[in-house]
Design a protein around this motif. Structure first.
Motif, PDB file in Angstrom:
ATOM      1  N   VAL A  15       0.831  -1.205   0.000  1.00 36.07           N
ATOM      2  CA  VAL A  15       0.000   0.000   0.000  1.00 36.07           C
ATOM      3  C   VAL A  15       0.866   1.256   0.000  1.00 36.07           C
ATOM      4  N   VAL A  16       0.247   2.346  -0.419  1.00 36.13           N
ATOM      5  CA  VAL A  16       0.807   3.668  -0.197  1.00 36.13           C
ATOM      6  C   VAL A  16      -0.025   4.288   0.907  1.00 36.13           C
ATOM      7  N   GLY A  17       0.635   4.902   1.870  1.00 32.50           N
ATOM      8  CA  GLY A  17      -0.039   5.587   2.961  1.00 32.50           C
ATOM      9  C   GLY A  17       0.768   6.814   3.343  1.00 32.50           C
ATOM     10  N   THR A  18       0.221   7.590   4.259  1.00 30.01           N
ATOM     11  CA  THR A  18       0.899   8.829   4.661  1.00 30.01           C
ATOM     12  C   THR A  18       0.962   8.949   6.171  1.00 30.01           C
ATOM     13  N   ILE A  19       1.901   9.763   6.595  1.00 29.87           N
ATOM     14  CA  ILE A  19       2.006  10.172   7.988  1.00 29.87           C
ATOM     15  C   ILE A  19       2.077  11.698   7.966  1.00 29.87           C
ATOM     16  N   GLY A  20       1.278  12.340   8.801  1.00 32.19           N
ATOM     17  CA  GLY A  20       1.272  13.797   8.869  1.00 32.19           C
ATOM     18  C   GLY A  20      -0.015  14.383   8.330  1.00 32.19           C
ATOM     19  N   LEU A  21      -0.130  15.686   8.476  1.00 34.33           N
ATOM     20  CA  LEU A  21      -1.313  16.415   8.037  1.00 34.33           C
ATOM     21  C   LEU A  21      -1.145  16.881   6.594  1.00 34.33           C
ATOM     22  N   PRO A  22      -2.261  17.078   5.864  1.00 40.99           N
ATOM     23  CA  PRO A  22      -2.154  17.595   4.501  1.00 40.99           C
ATOM     24  C   PRO A  22      -1.284  18.848   4.457  1.00 40.99           C
ATOM     25  N   GLY A  23      -0.410  18.873   3.492  1.00 40.76           N
ATOM     26  CA  GLY A  23       0.545  19.967   3.358  1.00 40.76           C
ATOM     27  C   GLY A  23       1.878  19.639   3.996  1.00 40.76           C
ATOM     28  N   ALA A  24       1.882  18.661   4.906  1.00 37.13           N
ATOM     29  CA  ALA A  24       3.123  18.244   5.567  1.00 37.13           C
ATOM     30  C   ALA A  24       3.157  16.713   5.678  1.00 37.13           C
ATOM     31  N   ARG A  25       2.525  16.037   4.723  1.00 37.37           N
ATOM     32  CA  ARG A  25       2.477  14.575   4.761  1.00 37.37           C
ATOM     33  C   ARG A  25       3.749  13.980   4.169  1.00 37.37           C
ATOM     34  N   THR A  26       4.120  12.835   4.698  1.00 38.06           N
ATOM     35  CA  THR A  26       5.175  12.031   4.110  1.00 38.06           C
ATOM     36  C   THR A  26       4.506  10.776   3.570  1.00 38.06           C
ATOM     37  N   PHE A  27       4.759  10.487   2.307  1.00 39.19           N
ATOM     38  CA  PHE A  27       4.177   9.323   1.648  1.00 39.19           C
ATOM     39  C   PHE A  27       5.123   8.142   1.788  1.00 39.19           C
ATOM     40  N   GLU A  78     -12.749  -7.822  -2.091  1.00 41.06           N
ATOM     41  CA  GLU A  78     -11.983  -8.531  -1.058  1.00 41.06           C
ATOM     42  C   GLU A  78     -10.541  -8.031  -0.927  1.00 41.06           C
ATOM     43  N   LEU A  79     -10.078  -7.231  -1.884  1.00 42.11           N
ATOM     44  CA  LEU A  79      -8.706  -6.723  -1.826  1.00 42.11           C
ATOM     45  C   LEU A  79      -8.626  -5.264  -1.381  1.00 42.11           C
ATOM     46  N   VAL A  80      -9.765  -4.614  -1.131  1.00 44.13           N
ATOM     47  CA  VAL A  80      -9.761  -3.223  -0.663  1.00 44.13           C
ATOM     48  C   VAL A  80      -9.056  -3.169   0.693  1.00 44.13           C
ATOM     49  N   ASP A  81      -8.113  -2.242   0.830  1.00 43.64           N
ATOM     50  CA  ASP A  81      -7.333  -2.092   2.060  1.00 43.64           C
ATOM     51  C   ASP A  81      -7.351  -0.626   2.461  1.00 43.64           C
ATOM     52  N   ASN A  82      -8.160  -0.299   3.456  1.00 43.94           N
ATOM     53  CA  ASN A  82      -8.237   1.078   3.948  1.00 43.94           C
ATOM     54  C   ASN A  82      -7.595   1.227   5.320  1.00 43.94           C
ATOM     55  N   ASP A  83      -6.857   0.214   5.753  1.00 44.17           N
ATOM     56  CA  ASP A  83      -6.211   0.269   7.056  1.00 44.17           C
ATOM     57  C   ASP A  83      -5.022   1.230   7.032  1.00 44.17           C
ATOM     58  N   PRO A  84      -4.695   1.808   8.179  1.00 46.23           N
ATOM     59  CA  PRO A  84      -3.528   2.696   8.234  1.00 46.23           C
ATOM     60  C   PRO A  84      -2.242   1.912   8.035  1.00 46.23           C
ATOM     61  N   LEU A  85      -1.171   2.641   7.807  1.00 48.95           N
ATOM     62  CA  LEU A  85       0.142   2.008   7.711  1.00 48.95           C
ATOM     63  C   LEU A  85       0.469   1.293   9.012  1.00 48.95           C
ATOM     64  N   GLU A  86       1.251   0.237   8.907  1.00 46.18           N
ATOM     65  CA  GLU A  86       1.761  -0.413  10.106  1.00 46.18           C
ATOM     66  C   GLU A  86       2.922   0.444  10.612  1.00 46.18           C
ATOM     67  N   ALA A  87       3.531   0.079  11.714  1.00 51.42           N
ATOM     68  CA  ALA A  87       4.651   0.865  12.255  1.00 51.42           C
ATOM     69  C   ALA A  87       5.663   1.139  11.140  1.00 51.42           C
ATOM     70  N   VAL A  88       6.007   2.399  10.963  1.00 55.27           N
ATOM     71  CA  VAL A  88       6.892   2.799   9.872  1.00 55.27           C
ATOM     72  C   VAL A  88       8.315   2.989  10.383  1.00 55.27           C
ATOM     73  N   HIS A  89       9.219   2.233   9.797  1.00 59.16           N
ATOM     74  CA  HIS A  89      10.661   2.398  10.001  1.00 59.16           C
ATOM     75  C   HIS A  89      11.230   2.584   8.606  1.00 59.16           C
ATOM     76  N   GLU A  90      11.460   3.845   8.248  1.00 60.57           N
ATOM     77  CA  GLU A  90      11.871   4.178   6.878  1.00 60.57           C
ATOM     78  C   GLU A  90      13.170   3.483   6.502  1.00 60.57           C
ATOM     79  N   GLN A  91      13.102   2.681   5.453  1.00 63.60           N
ATOM     80  CA  GLN A  91      14.281   1.969   4.951  1.00 63.60           C
ATOM     81  C   GLN A  91      15.164   2.917   4.154  1.00 63.60           C
ATOM     82  N   PHE A  92      14.516   3.681   3.257  1.00 66.10           N
ATOM     83  CA  PHE A  92      15.234   4.696   2.487  1.00 66.10           C
ATOM     84  C   PHE A  92      14.223   5.616   1.825  1.00 66.10           C
ATOM     85  N   ARG A  93      14.733   6.738   1.293  1.00 68.90           N
ATOM     86  CA  ARG A  93      13.914   7.689   0.540  1.00 68.90           C
ATOM     87  C   ARG A  93      14.104   7.345  -0.936  1.00 68.90           C
TER      88      ARG A  93
END
Length: 184
Positions: A15-27, A78-93
């Motif tokens: 999935v793609v998800g975000t952390i932060g508020l709109p305007g300051a989100r990290t994808f 059956e494949l719709v996924d609206n759950d939040p990201l799991e714990a994020v440990h950024e591997q790389f940018r």
């Protein structure tokens, strides 16, 4: 030095998800198989372009005579996924990405490589937990249904950002927005 490849051939979740508020989100592009979870940071534009290109590939595959890969036209419920990201440990940018199709397994293939280091003498940021500075990449293989669900969610995440100003077309911040309407 060999490249460390984080490979997911049949992921449980991608999935793609975000952390932060709109305007300051990290994808983040986040992939999980069993207990292995990898999260890589992406730009909003990279996320949108990735979803658009995957959709283009899937739409093109549908046009093949008889739809031999059983590509769905929409997102399987059956494949719709609206759950939040799991714990994020950024591997790389994420820097460079490539996208492909593997007809032998009927899977979309995504490869992501990190941004190159700006300072060749700065090894601190590229050191991994084990103290090495080996290059790395992410390779994800997604079946067509999962890929269709991935694009739907990604489009929704990208669209959930700041609203666009109807006058100038730029994003409006929560604190307000001052723009100059286009000249007629």
């Amino acid at each position: 030095m060999p490249t460390r490849v984080h490979e997911f051939s049949w992921p449980d979740r991608v999935v793609v998800g975000t952390i932060g508020l709109p305007g300051a989100r990290t994808f983040y592009l986040q992939v999980r198989a069993g207990t292995q979870v990898v999260s890589i940071a992406m730009e909003k534009q990279q996320s949108a372009a990735l979803a658009e290109k995957i959709d283009e590939i899937l739409d093109e595959l549908i046009t093949l005579k008889g739809n031999p890969f059983s590509v769905p036209t929409g997102t399987p419920v059956e494949l719709v996924d609206n759950d939040p990201l799991e714990a994020v440990h950024e591997q790389f940018r994420t820097g460079a990405m490539s996208l492909g199709w593997d007809p032998t397994t009927a899977q979309i293939v995504i490869e992501a490589h990190p941004l190159p280091s700006d300072d060749p003498d700065d090894n601190d940021e590229s050191l991994h937990e084990d103290g090495t500075d080996e290059p790395e990449m992410l390779r994800v293989r997604m079946p067509v249904g999962t890929a269709r669900a991935f694009t739907k969610r990604t489009f929704e995440i990208v669209a959930a950002g700041r609203p666009m100003c109807p006058l100038c077309g730029y994003p409006m911040d929560a604190e307000g927005h001052i723009c100059t309407p286009p000249e007629s």
